[in-house]
Design an enzyme around this catalytic site. Structure first.
Site, PDB file in Angstrom:
ATOM      1  N   LYS A 112       0.818  -1.206   0.000  1.00  0.00           N
ATOM      2  CA  LYS A 112       0.000   0.000   0.000  1.00  0.00           C
ATOM      3  C   LYS A 112       0.865   1.274   0.000  1.00  0.00           C
ATOM      4  CE  LYS A 112      -4.085  -2.144   0.645  1.00  0.00           C
ATOM      5  NZ  LYS A 112      -3.721  -3.565   0.577  1.00  0.00           N
TER       6      LYS A 112
HETATM    7  C1  LIG Z   1      -4.326  -4.620   0.099  1.00  0.00           C
HETATM    8  C2  LIG Z   1      -3.576  -5.863   0.038  1.00  0.00           C
HETATM    9  C3  LIG Z   1      -3.864  -6.844  -0.914  1.00  0.00           C
HETATM   10  C4  LIG Z   1      -5.009  -6.721  -1.891  1.00  0.00           C
HETATM   11  O1  LIG Z   1      -4.838  -5.691  -2.820  1.00  0.00           O
HETATM   12  P1  LIG Z   1      -6.117  -5.105  -3.604  1.00  0.00           P
HETATM   13  O2  LIG Z   1      -5.597  -3.977  -4.389  1.00  0.00           O
HETATM   14  O3  LIG Z   1      -7.072  -4.668  -2.535  1.00  0.00           O
HETATM   15  O4  LIG Z   1      -6.665  -6.205  -4.421  1.00  0.00           O
HETATM   16  C5  LIG Z   1      -3.068  -7.974  -0.934  1.00  0.00           C
HETATM   17  N1  LIG Z   1      -2.076  -8.142  -0.054  1.00  0.00           N
HETATM   18  C6  LIG Z   1      -1.778  -7.229   0.886  1.00  0.00           C
HETATM   19  C7  LIG Z   1      -0.685  -7.491   1.849  1.00  0.00           C
HETATM   20  C8  LIG Z   1      -2.510  -6.056   0.956  1.00  0.00           C
HETATM   21  O5  LIG Z   1      -2.215  -5.158   1.886  1.00  0.00           O
END
Ligand SMILES: *Cc1c(COP(=O)(O)O)cnc(C)c1O
Length: 498
Positions: free
Chosen positions: A112
């Site tokens: 993120k």
């Molecule tokens: C947010 C997240 C995901 C999923 O990503 P999306 O964009 O919501 O599909 C997968 N793995 C981790 C560790 C995340 O923080």
């Protein structure tokens, strides 16, 4: 380049405005009116550039109302000196059979950060550019990683405040600790009695509540979002697919123009959607493989064309993927159909009945590009054990879901393209599950003993942001009911900045 709503209300905005608003006025998501196309030379030209330079090139194609200097400034503040613990920012670990795109070298050790270090810069620049005088209050519903990454990204950013809601008991202990120790004079962290969808629906409800927004406006506060429904969250994610491809080229793993497959551990469908945009732009991607955990609503959708959230909700060892409504799917449906009336209809059905069916024609189009499968907790742990045994590499649980699905794909489909597995978190963020997968006894260990045990097992350096939690003060303890979220927002909006 203009941005329009997936639900067709006729709004047509610059990217700066779309980023400030977050969500379109009709509840739809902003999408670019057309997709910029790149040549193979553009892609090859990225090979010799730094991550920041790659980002400037790709972002410039979408954020045409920002000047080159503005984009450069935002990018440098986001990814520049000291924030990431790897000079490549998003390095590839290349193995014989797969390449792992590590997106967790930022300040909160989750992917993120790739987007949430940049979004606040894009937003404050947008406020300046458009002459907006109101303070923007960012509302975030998080299943764990978004919350901390958003808090860290928006912390003390001018003209913004941020409130984060997380499901009480629905995030890992480390994730919770990361959030409740968050510093900054413009931040609020609140636990919601419910699951992630409750928190997300609560935030969506507030966004749709005119009376609430009216009350906020009287305080000179406007709402916006940092969830991956915001275009400013999504566009930075397109960059790392280009970056990965450029690194594969320079490592000699692929030749110019050669197609690759990408497997993405998926929750809200943002990360994999960014890969889809990269493909539409002309990046040579063959298949987009969507990996889910036991909450496999997307697996079923991509196989049958029926999206049905009416099912049991599981708490898994991959909490960032514990999601039954994947908001960004709406953007895919828009691009595949180009039909805003249809998209609006499906989203209305989803709201009313929790279910919609896109039909055989649309499904066939989607399946040309996407393949889907899921891995439950036992398979996830087995994959961590297998990868460690074969490669002495320790993936986090989310990465392991993708890795397991990538291997399933290889077994079931004849396809010899180079495979990129997207790695979305440091194993340290989910240390208890990772250690248990590796048969390390963890009984009675506190968070920090777990960090130390994983260090011993993996030989990896403990990320600074996690190590420093040992001595960090707890600064947030608010808890609210699902129904109490609006009141919490109004009260925070009235608080002076610290
Ligand atoms: C947010 C997240 C995901 C999923 O990503 P999306 O964009 O919501 O599909 C997968 N793995 C981790 C560790 C995340 O923080």
């Amino acid at each position: 380049m203009k941005y329009i709503s997936t639900r067709g209300n006729g709004e047509r905005l610059d990217s700066a405005e779309a980023i400030i608003h977050g969500l379109a006025g009709d509840g739809g998501l902003f999408v670019p009116e057309e997709i910029p196309k790149v040549s193979t030379d553009f892609v090859e030209g990225l090979s010799t550039l730094s991550y920041e330079e790659r980002a400037e090139k790709v972002l410039g194609l979408f954020l045409t109302d920002y000047t080159k200097e503005e984009i450069k400034d935002c990018v440098e503040r986001a990814y520049g000196s000291g924030k990431f613990d790897d000079e490549k920012r998003a390095p590839l670990s290349v193995f014989e059979d797969v390449s792992v795109l590590e997106l967790w070298h930022g300040p909160t050790s989750a992917f993120k950060d790739m987007a949430l270090q940049l979004l606040p810069r894009l937003m404050s620049t947008a406020l300046r550019k458009t002459g907006e005088k109101a303070e923007v209050l960012i509302l975030v519903a998080t299943s764990g990683d978004t919350g901390k990454a958003a808090l860290e990204g928006f912390r003390d950013v001018e003209q913004t405040k941020i409130a984060v809601f997380y499901p009480e008991g629905g995030v890992s202990r480390i994730q919770r600790l990361q959030m409740i120790t968050q510093k900054g004079g413009n931040v609020k962290v609140i636990a919601v009695k419910g699951n992630f969808d409750d928190a997300q629906n609560g935030v969506k409800r507030i966004f749709g509540d005119e009376a609430c927004k009216e009350k906020l406006l009287k305080k000179n506060v406007k709402l916006s979002s940092a969830n991956s429904i915001n275009w400013g969250r999504l566009v930075p994610q397109i960059v790392y697919y280009f970056s990965a491809y450029a690194d594969l080229l320079s490592s000699g793993k692929i030749r110019q123009g050669e197609e690759i497959d990408v497997t993405v551990p998926t929750g809200n469908f943002g990360d994999i959607l960014a890969a889809y945009y990269a493909k539409l732009m002309g990046l040579p991607i063959h298949k987009l493989i969507c990996a889910s955990n036991a909450n496999n609503v997307l697996t079923d959708f991509l196989r049958t064309g029926v999206y049905d959230r009416n099912r049991e909700f599981f708490k898994t060892i991959t909490p960032s993927m514990d999601i039954l409504i994947s908001s960004n799917l709406e953007r895919l449906l828009y691009h595949v159909t180009g039909d805003t009336a249809k998209v609006r209809g499906w989203m209305e059905q989803l709201g009313k009945t929790g279910r919609y069916d896109v039909g055989a024609g649309v499904l066939a189009k989607i399946q040309e590009l996407f393949w889907a499968d899921c891995a439950d907790d036992a398979q996830t742990k087995a994959q961590i054990r297998k990868v460690y045994g074969e490669k002495r590499y320790v993936p986090d649980t989310h990465t392991a879901v993708a890795w397991a699905v990538a291997e399933n794909y290889r077994r079931q489909v004849e396809d010899s393209h180079a495979m990129v597995v997207v790695s979305t978190a440091s194993p340290y963020k989910f240390n208890a599950s990772v250690l248990s997968a590796l048969d390390v006894a963890t009984e009675g260990m506190d968070e920090f003993a777990l960090l130390d045990a994983l260090k011993e097992k993996s030989g990896m350096v403990i990320p600074k942001g996690l190590d420093s939690l040992r001595t960090a003060d707890i600064l947030h303890g608010d808890v609210c009911e699902k129904e109490g979220m609006e009141a919490a927002v109004l009260s925070f909006a009235a608080e002076p900045r610290k």
